[in-house]
Design an enzyme around this catalytic site. Structure first.
Site, PDB file in Angstrom:
ATOM      1  N   GLU A  37       2.565  -8.931   4.438  1.00 29.72           N
ATOM      2  CA  GLU A  37       1.753  -7.782   4.858  1.00 29.72           C
ATOM      3  C   GLU A  37       0.297  -8.127   4.595  1.00 29.72           C
ATOM      4  O   GLU A  37      -0.135  -8.209   3.453  1.00 29.72           O
ATOM      5  CB  GLU A  37       2.156  -6.529   4.063  1.00 29.72           C
ATOM      6  CG  GLU A  37       1.223  -5.348   4.280  1.00 29.72           C
ATOM      7  CD  GLU A  37       1.516  -4.164   3.355  1.00 29.72           C
ATOM      8  OE1 GLU A  37       2.615  -4.090   2.769  1.00 29.72           O
ATOM      9  OE2 GLU A  37       0.625  -3.309   3.211  1.00 29.72           O
ATOM     10  N   ARG A  41      -8.053  -4.608   4.903  1.00 32.46           N
ATOM     11  CA  ARG A  41      -9.118  -4.220   3.972  1.00 32.46           C
ATOM     12  C   ARG A  41     -10.285  -5.188   4.056  1.00 32.46           C
ATOM     13  O   ARG A  41     -11.299  -5.002   3.406  1.00 32.46           O
ATOM     14  CB  ARG A  41      -8.586  -4.240   2.529  1.00 32.46           C
ATOM     15  CG  ARG A  41      -7.436  -3.304   2.291  1.00 32.46           C
ATOM     16  CD  ARG A  41      -7.013  -3.343   0.843  1.00 32.46           C
ATOM     17  NE  ARG A  41      -5.650  -2.860   0.695  1.00 32.46           N
ATOM     18  CZ  ARG A  41      -5.003  -2.825  -0.442  1.00 32.46           C
ATOM     19  NH1 ARG A  41      -5.570  -3.250  -1.549  1.00 32.46           N
ATOM     20  NH2 ARG A  41      -3.771  -2.387  -0.486  1.00 32.46           N
ATOM     21  N   THR A  65      -2.508  -1.355   5.217  1.00 31.37           N
ATOM     22  CA  THR A  65      -3.700  -0.512   5.162  1.00 31.37           C
ATOM     23  C   THR A  65      -4.226  -0.209   6.570  1.00 31.37           C
ATOM     24  O   THR A  65      -5.438  -0.255   6.828  1.00 31.37           O
ATOM     25  CB  THR A  65      -4.820  -1.157   4.293  1.00 31.37           C
ATOM     26  OG1 THR A  65      -4.234  -1.932   3.229  1.00 31.37           O
ATOM     27  CG2 THR A  65      -5.681  -0.087   3.653  1.00 31.37           C
ATOM     28  N   LYS A 125       6.568   4.305   2.942  1.00 28.36           N
ATOM     29  CA  LYS A 125       6.032   3.644   1.754  1.00 28.36           C
ATOM     30  C   LYS A 125       5.796   4.724   0.705  1.00 28.36           C
ATOM     31  O   LYS A 125       5.281   5.797   1.032  1.00 28.36           O
ATOM     32  CB  LYS A 125       4.718   2.956   2.124  1.00 28.36           C
ATOM     33  CG  LYS A 125       4.010   2.299   0.973  1.00 28.36           C
ATOM     34  CD  LYS A 125       2.752   1.580   1.440  1.00 28.36           C
ATOM     35  CE  LYS A 125       3.045   0.143   1.752  1.00 28.36           C
ATOM     36  NZ  LYS A 125       1.908  -0.778   1.546  1.00 28.36           N
TER      37      LYS A 125
HETATM   38  O1  LIG Z   1      -2.671  -1.036   1.596  1.00 26.28           O
HETATM   39  C1  LIG Z   1      -1.564  -0.532   1.781  1.00 26.28           C
HETATM   40  O2  LIG Z   1      -0.980  -0.533   2.900  1.00 26.28           O
HETATM   41  C2  LIG Z   1      -0.912   0.123   0.642  1.00 26.28           C
HETATM   42  O3  LIG Z   1      -0.023   0.896   0.846  1.00 26.28           O
HETATM   43  C3  LIG Z   1      -1.339  -0.131  -0.729  1.00 26.28           C
HETATM   44  C4  LIG Z   1      -0.690  -1.357  -1.399  1.00 26.28           C
HETATM   45  O4  LIG Z   1       0.648  -1.419  -1.156  1.00 26.28           O
HETATM   46  C5  LIG Z   1      -0.996  -1.328  -2.853  1.00 26.28           C
HETATM   47  O5  LIG Z   1      -2.400  -1.388  -3.013  1.00 26.28           O
HETATM   48  C6  LIG Z   1      -0.363  -2.404  -3.687  1.00 26.28           C
HETATM   49  O6  LIG Z   1      -0.684  -2.112  -5.025  1.00 26.28           O
HETATM   50  P1  LIG Z   1      -0.602  -3.131  -6.240  1.00 26.28           P
HETATM   51  O7  LIG Z   1       0.576  -4.031  -6.017  1.00 26.28           O
HETATM   52  O8  LIG Z   1      -0.460  -2.280  -7.454  1.00 26.28           O
HETATM   53  O9  LIG Z   1      -1.892  -3.882  -6.237  1.00 26.28           O
END
Ligand SMILES: O=C(O)C(=O)C[C@H](O)[C@H](O)COP(=O)(O)O
Length: 207
Positions: A37, A41, A65, A125
């Site tokens: 994925e 960003r 994202t 999600k």
């Molecule tokens: O950007 C997206 O599509 C999201 O849904 C957010 C990510 O899945 C999280 O930012 C992962 O978070 P961490 O593994 O804690 O760093």
């Protein structure tokens, strides 16, 4: 969507430099993971997706994202085979549906779940999983919707240590996280470390 349900672990990637796209995909594949994925960003996201899709047709490359229909278009044009988002935006969902590309919107509350289901999504999600209340919250929140066949992918605070607390829930089809290939590791080109992290996560998921 069923294709996506074959992968218990989804690496959530932040790429600053599209030149890192191929070596990163190679590191994930070497660890046994055919899914990635790439989050929208950074400015490098669309090009990275395009490069991975071209170089590694065996890789299920998706966009993360994705929060607007405009980003959804760019993600799909680049070759994304699926999309995800931290939240639920009906217009973005509609765009993916129209293009016939699977999309997994993010939810954190029962109202979010209902909005996503209303928009036609049943793979969701759960974000930010850890901060929101972890497996305990997900289990309680999903209970009233059991008859709808909703499946969840928790992300946000998921790690090697707690991933199986989520995967052991019947309504969880996969977990995702940035820990599998962190931004710092990608910048430092620590491909061997990333491969090992993927191997460890897959071993744990099947344990
Ligand atoms: O950007 C997206 O599509 C999201 O849904 C957010 C990510 O899945 C999280 O930012 C992962 O978070 P961490 O593994 O804690 O760093």
């Amino acid at each position: 969507m069923s294709d996506l349900h074959k992968f218990p672990v989804i690496p959530v990637i932040v790429l600053d430099d599209a030149n890192d796209a191929e070596p990163l995909a190679e590191a994930l594949l070497a660890g046994g993971l055919n899914i990635i994925e790439v989050t929208f960003r950074t400015a490098a996201a669309a090009e990275s997706i395009e490069r991975i899709a071209k170089a590694f047709p065996e890789m299920q490359v998706g966009a993360g994202t994705v929060v607007t229909p405009e980003q959804a278009k760019r993600a799909i044009d680049a070759g994304s085979k699926f999309g995800l988002a931290p939240g639920t935006d009906p217009e973005t969902i509609a765009y993916f549906k129209q293009q016939g590309v699977p999309f997994i919107p993010g939810i954190m509350t029962p109202s979010d779940i209902q909005a996503a289901v209303k928009a036609g999504c049943t793979s969701l999600k759960f974000f930010p999983a850890g901060a929101a209340g972890g497996p305990k919250l997900l289990k309680a929140m999903a209970a009233p919707y059991a008859n709808l066949g909703i499946k969840f992918c928790p992300t946000g605070g998921v790690t090697l240590d707690n991933m199986n607390d989520y995967l052991s829930l019947p309504e969880v089809f996969a977990i995702g996280g940035t820990w599998l290939a962190t931004k710092a590791q990608i910048q430092a080109k620590e491909w061997g470390t990333i491969t090992q992290q993927v191997k460890d996560a897959l071993a744990k998921a099947s344990a």
